[in-house]
Design a protein around this motif. Structure first.
Motif, PDB file in Angstrom:
ATOM      1  N   SER A 318      11.279   2.098   0.201  1.00  8.71           N
ATOM      2  CA  SER A 318      10.148   1.178   0.269  1.00  8.71           C
ATOM      3  C   SER A 318       9.417   1.182  -1.062  1.00  8.71           C
ATOM      4  O   SER A 318       9.726   1.964  -1.960  1.00  8.71           O
ATOM      5  N   ARG A 319       8.446   0.328  -1.183  1.00  6.53           N
ATOM      6  CA  ARG A 319       7.674   0.243  -2.414  1.00  6.53           C
ATOM      7  C   ARG A 319       6.889   1.514  -2.680  1.00  6.53           C
ATOM      8  O   ARG A 319       6.514   1.810  -3.822  1.00  6.53           O
ATOM      9  N   ARG A 320       6.600   2.249  -1.625  1.00  6.31           N
ATOM     10  CA  ARG A 320       5.823   3.485  -1.779  1.00  6.31           C
ATOM     11  C   ARG A 320       6.696   4.688  -2.123  1.00  6.31           C
ATOM     12  O   ARG A 320       6.189   5.789  -2.315  1.00  6.31           O
ATOM     13  N   SER A 321       8.012   4.471  -2.191  1.00 12.22           N
ATOM     14  CA  SER A 321       8.907   5.572  -2.524  1.00 12.22           C
ATOM     15  C   SER A 321       8.658   6.058  -3.946  1.00 12.22           C
ATOM     16  O   SER A 321       8.287   5.272  -4.828  1.00 12.22           O
ATOM     17  N   PRO A 322       8.853   7.347  -4.184  1.00 10.26           N
ATOM     18  CA  PRO A 322       8.697   7.882  -5.552  1.00 10.26           C
ATOM     19  C   PRO A 322       9.678   7.213  -6.514  1.00 10.26           C
ATOM     20  O   PRO A 322      10.666   6.616  -6.093  1.00 10.26           O
TER      21      PRO A 322
END
Length: 373
Positions: A318-322
């Motif tokens: 997802s966009r929040r992944s590191p």
């Protein structure tokens, strides 16, 4: 109807007549194909001298792992006992008696010879008193019977040599039945190829090629937790086979689960490859004395280096992944070199004397646990 098919007596045959009430049977070009229950065969190999009396090529091999597995299968899942494999019998003669309904047909196998399948017959014989006749009737077995002398001899030769032409099955061969791996295989690999099966499985594509061995080692290297046990298990072909063999084990479920994604697997493989590349850059002098740990336990060092990564987010997409690309490219090489220095120093403190065989001790799980505790 009464038919008799006879042949010259085989030296091991006797006057014994095996009477069968088959569920169904058909005449083949070289004999009969018969479906019977284990209850019908329970007494055939009951004698301790069954191997000699039936002319089998081997005696009862006893409590081998396959025989123990067959016994457990007959006890727990009788319907599966005859699902794979068949028995091959020779006969001096086969008589087919047609009685009509409600009794059906009967086969009298005169002078039976066990061409192949004695171990299965002995398993049935050993359990014939422990299991009910109703239970044994749930196991349906295909029996091939040959009475023509020429075709009977051909069957002996073919079964005697069958193991030469069979590729032995391994734990990896059963991985394709794992639903998590099935789902993973069908995922988006961004032009890369993941091959869980042994052997060649079609075009490899132009991208990176991920084998089941490397994927397993990489996932074990990045598995969350404070123990390197999974990484140790995945470090050798024997260990991987043991891991793959038990789909219910905690080690297997930690690596292969419903949350894993192709992108997560690719991250794990890249991280492990990067750690190993950093270790390969070390000069050979660093591999001397207790530095043999770098040579013989690189998976331990790679595992410790990967503790610096956000392991619980490995399979997030997802966009929040590191930023995994940056983390792997910058964090892992430095962490691998630091881990190597720390572990080699710890090894020297734990074993100040030089071990006789670094190769054996460095790969020992007990040492891994000591160094990382």
């Amino acid at each position: 109807m009464h038919q008799i098919f006879s042949s010259a007596a085989y030296p091991f045959s006797s006057e014994y007549v095996l009477s069968l009430r088959p569920l169904n049977f058909s005449q083949m070009a070289d004999g009969y194909s018969v479906d019977v229950t284990a209850a019908e065969l329970a007494e055939l190999a009951a004698s301790p001298a069954a191997a000699r009396e039936l002319g089998a090529r081997r005696g009862d091999l006893g409590q081998t792992e396959p025989n123990i597995g067959l016994a457990r299968l007959l006890m727990d899942r009788p319907e599966d006992f005859g699902a794979v494999g068949s028995l091959a019998l020779g006969a001096d003669a086969v008589e087919v008696h047609s009685y009509g309904n409600p009794f059906g047909d009967a086969l009298h196998v005169i002078g039976p010879e066990c061409i192949d399948g004695l171990q299965r017959l002995r398993v049935i014989a050993r359990l014939r008193h422990a299991l009910t006749a109703q239970h044994l009737r749930r196991a349906v077995i295909r029996v091939e019977i040959r009475s023509d002398p020429v075709k009977r001899e051909r069957a002996r030769r073919a079964h005697d040599d069958a193991d030469r032409y069979a590729n032995a099955s391994t734990a990896q061969d059963r991985l394709i039945r794992c639903p998590h791996l099935q789902r993973l295989t069908g995922g988006d690999w961004e032009g890369n190829v993941f091959v869980p099966r042994r052997g060649v499985s079609g075009p490899e594509g132009r991208g990176k090629h991920f084998t089941m061995a490397e994927v397993t080692s990489a996932l074990a290297c990045l598995a969350p937790g404070r123990s390197p046990a999974a990484a140790h298990l995945a470090a050798t072909p024997e260990g991987r086979e043991a891991l793959w063999a038990d789909h219910g084990s905690s080690a297997y479920r930690a690596l292969f689960h419903a949350r894993m994604t192709p992108v997560g697997v690719m991250r794990a493989v890249e991280a492990r490859r990067t750690a190993h590349k950093a270790l390969d850059s070390l000069p050979r002098r660093r591999h001397q004395a207790h530095g043999h740990l770098i040579t013989y336990a690189p998976e331990l060092i790679a595992w410790l280096a990967c503790r610096a990564l956000p392991l619980t987010a490995l399979h997030e997409d997802s966009r929040r992944s590191p930023d995994w690309g940056r983390l792997i490219g910058k964090t892992v090489p430095r962490a691998a070199l630091q881990a190597a220095e720390r572990l080699v120093a710890g090894y020297a403190r734990l074993r100040p004397e030089r071990p006789r065989t670094y190769k054996t001790e460095a790969a020992d799980l007990a040492l891994w646990n000591e160094l990382t505790s």
